[in-house]
Write a protein that holds these residues in place. Structure first.
Motif, mmCIF file in Angstrom:
data_model
loop_
_atom_site.group_PDB
_atom_site.id
_atom_site.type_symbol
_atom_site.label_atom_id
_atom_site.label_comp_id
_atom_site.label_asym_id
_atom_site.label_seq_id
_atom_site.Cartn_x
_atom_site.Cartn_y
_atom_site.Cartn_z
ATOM 1 N N CYS A 97 -23.330 4.384 57.837
ATOM 2 C CA CYS A 97 -23.018 5.793 57.601
ATOM 3 C C CYS A 97 -23.520 6.212 56.217
ATOM 4 C CB CYS A 97 -21.520 5.983 57.701
ATOM 5 S SG CYS A 97 -20.985 7.644 57.278
ATOM 6 N N CYS A 120 -20.124 7.469 54.041
ATOM 7 C CA CYS A 120 -19.112 6.571 53.485
ATOM 8 C C CYS A 120 -19.591 5.124 53.387
ATOM 9 C CB CYS A 120 -17.822 6.648 54.316
ATOM 10 S SG CYS A 120 -17.953 5.915 55.954
ATOM 11 N N CYS A 173 -19.951 7.739 62.929
ATOM 12 C CA CYS A 173 -19.276 6.750 62.095
ATOM 13 C C CYS A 173 -17.860 6.502 62.598
ATOM 14 C CB CYS A 173 -19.243 7.265 60.658
ATOM 15 S SG CYS A 173 -18.320 6.194 59.549
ATOM 16 N N CYS A 204 -15.454 7.829 59.348
ATOM 17 C CA CYS A 204 -15.331 9.221 58.921
ATOM 18 C C CYS A 204 -15.844 10.219 59.948
ATOM 19 C CB CYS A 204 -16.042 9.431 57.580
ATOM 20 S SG CYS A 204 -17.836 9.428 57.679
ATOM 21 N N SER A 246 -18.900 10.950 60.708
ATOM 22 C CA SER A 246 -20.214 11.518 60.420
ATOM 23 C C SER A 246 -21.247 11.020 61.425
ATOM 24 C CB SER A 246 -20.649 11.123 59.010
ATOM 25 O OG SER A 246 -22.016 11.461 58.820
HETATM 26 ZN ZN LIG Z 1 -18.727 7.338 57.546
#
Ligand SMILES: [Zn+2]
Length: 66
Positions: A8, A11, A23, A26, A28
């Protein structure tokens, strides 16, 4: 192969599965194969690397993400 893992960009979490589209940490969808430096952080609260990376969750992370 580690090199095939996705990381990711937001993060730096290394994704567990090869075909993740988002991800796991998070959410994403900004994932990349272009990363270096595999690190496992087991105790973020005791880890200097974790505080530098602003990591609060135990897990597998990449040190560098392009
Ligand atoms: Zn992430």
């Amino acid at each position: 192969m580690m090199a095939d893992r996705l990381v990711c960009r937001d993060c730096h979490r290394v994704q567990d599965a090869d075909e993740e589209e988002a991800c796991v940490a998070c959410g994403s969808t900004s994932l990349t194969e272009d990363w270096a430096g595999y690190v496992v952080i087991a105790h973020p609260e005791e880890s200097e690397i974790a505080s530098e990376m602003e990591v609060t969750e135990p897990g597998q992370y990449a040190l560098k993400v392009r």
